[in-house]
Design an enzyme around this catalytic site. Sequence first.
Site, mmCIF file in Angstrom:
data_model
loop_
_atom_site.group_PDB
_atom_site.id
_atom_site.type_symbol
_atom_site.label_atom_id
_atom_site.label_comp_id
_atom_site.label_asym_id
_atom_site.label_seq_id
_atom_site.Cartn_x
_atom_site.Cartn_y
_atom_site.Cartn_z
ATOM 1 N N SER A 1 0.821 -1.218 0.000
ATOM 2 C CA SER A 1 0.000 0.000 0.000
ATOM 3 C C SER A 1 0.850 1.262 0.000
ATOM 4 O O SER A 1 2.003 1.259 0.443
ATOM 5 C CB SER A 1 -0.900 0.032 1.241
ATOM 6 O OG SER A 1 -1.716 -1.094 1.281
HETATM 7 N N1 SAH Z 1 0.039 -5.482 4.091
HETATM 8 C C1 SAH Z 1 0.727 -5.709 2.846
HETATM 9 C C2 SAH Z 1 -0.190 -5.382 1.673
HETATM 10 C C3 SAH Z 1 -0.335 -6.554 0.802
HETATM 11 S S1 SAH Z 1 -1.606 -6.521 -0.423
HETATM 12 C C4 SAH Z 1 2.045 -4.970 2.783
HETATM 13 O O1 SAH Z 1 2.367 -4.197 3.693
HETATM 14 O O2 SAH Z 1 2.799 -5.187 1.823
HETATM 15 C C5 SAH Z 1 -2.765 -7.660 0.269
HETATM 16 C C6 SAH Z 1 -2.269 -9.051 0.523
HETATM 17 O O3 SAH Z 1 -3.379 -9.807 1.041
HETATM 18 C C7 SAH Z 1 -1.780 -9.804 -0.701
HETATM 19 O O4 SAH Z 1 -0.461 -10.220 -0.512
HETATM 20 C C8 SAH Z 1 -2.757 -10.981 -0.825
HETATM 21 O O5 SAH Z 1 -2.156 -12.151 -1.326
HETATM 22 C C9 SAH Z 1 -3.224 -11.132 0.603
HETATM 23 N N2 SAH Z 1 -4.505 -11.820 0.785
HETATM 24 C C10 SAH Z 1 -5.621 -11.753 0.017
HETATM 25 N N3 SAH Z 1 -6.600 -12.547 0.503
HETATM 26 C C11 SAH Z 1 -6.094 -13.124 1.627
HETATM 27 C C12 SAH Z 1 -6.608 -14.051 2.582
HETATM 28 N N4 SAH Z 1 -7.836 -14.567 2.464
HETATM 29 N N5 SAH Z 1 -5.827 -14.429 3.613
HETATM 30 C C13 SAH Z 1 -4.550 -13.937 3.737
HETATM 31 N N6 SAH Z 1 -4.001 -13.085 2.855
HETATM 32 C C14 SAH Z 1 -4.754 -12.667 1.814
#
Ligand code: SAH
Length: 231
Positions: free
Chosen positions: A82
């Site tokens: 993000s």
């Molecule tokens: N917090 C992260 C942002 C990652 S984007 C950072 O600081 O980089 C969102 C992430 O959520 C992705 O990597 C995606 O694979 C994950 N995601 C999506 N659905 C999910 C689920 N059901 N359980 C765990 N992770 C999930």
Amino acid sequence: MKKIVSAVICLLVIAIASAYGQEYETKRARMVETQLVRRGITDGAVLRAMRTVPRHRLVPETYVKSAYDDRPLAIGYGQTISQPFIVAYMTELLMLEPDDRVLEIGTGSGYQAAVLAEIIGEVYSIEIVPELAKAAGERILSLGYDNIRTKNADGYHGWEEYAPFDAIIVTAAAEHIPPPLIRQLKDGGKMVIPVGSPFFTQSLMLVEKKEGRTTTKNMMPVIFVPFTRVK
Ligand code: SAH
């Protein structure tokens, strides 16, 4: 003579390394000032954490130079880290205390988990994409964060073993608030979660649990990658 040459080389390496480190420290300080403070982030612990976590060490190599830009960045597998402001804003909404235990759904790059780990005692973070979970777990350890526990799983079910949590942060857009996450939130706890359909603008919701009652508040429109499920 040999000794002098190796001493000079050594000094050069140190100078280059410290100039390199300094460049990112300067960019990080500027990011905090222009993207966070000027836009209204005031929580001292959040600002301190964002001034400390080396975001450039959590992004793919191709984006190292853009790590402190005012935008999200691709981290592979169709996912993103993000924008710094969104990370700060979501963290501030949780009103964290130093000995809180927090659950994050969507480890991604590990950046949000590292920001949390600078502020509170214990972070639990779940990532559904195995490759991202593995890489983030290794990166987090190499940066010295020993208060972050990660696992590769579907975060819809939360992490029962360590529940209840003082706060929960979901960093992928869900179509509804997963009931297991509400159950695993402590009474008096807060959760931030983007809710809405994937590929449209979603609403960043602040969920609060008080005396068994759950209230939700729409904080702002956001765009997140979709919350996916294990089939
Ligand atoms: N917090 C992260 C942002 C990652 S984007 C950072 O600081 O980089 C969102 C992430 O959520 C992705 O990597 C995606 O694979 C994950 N995601 C999506 N659905 C999910 C689920 N059901 N359980 C765990 N992770 C999930």
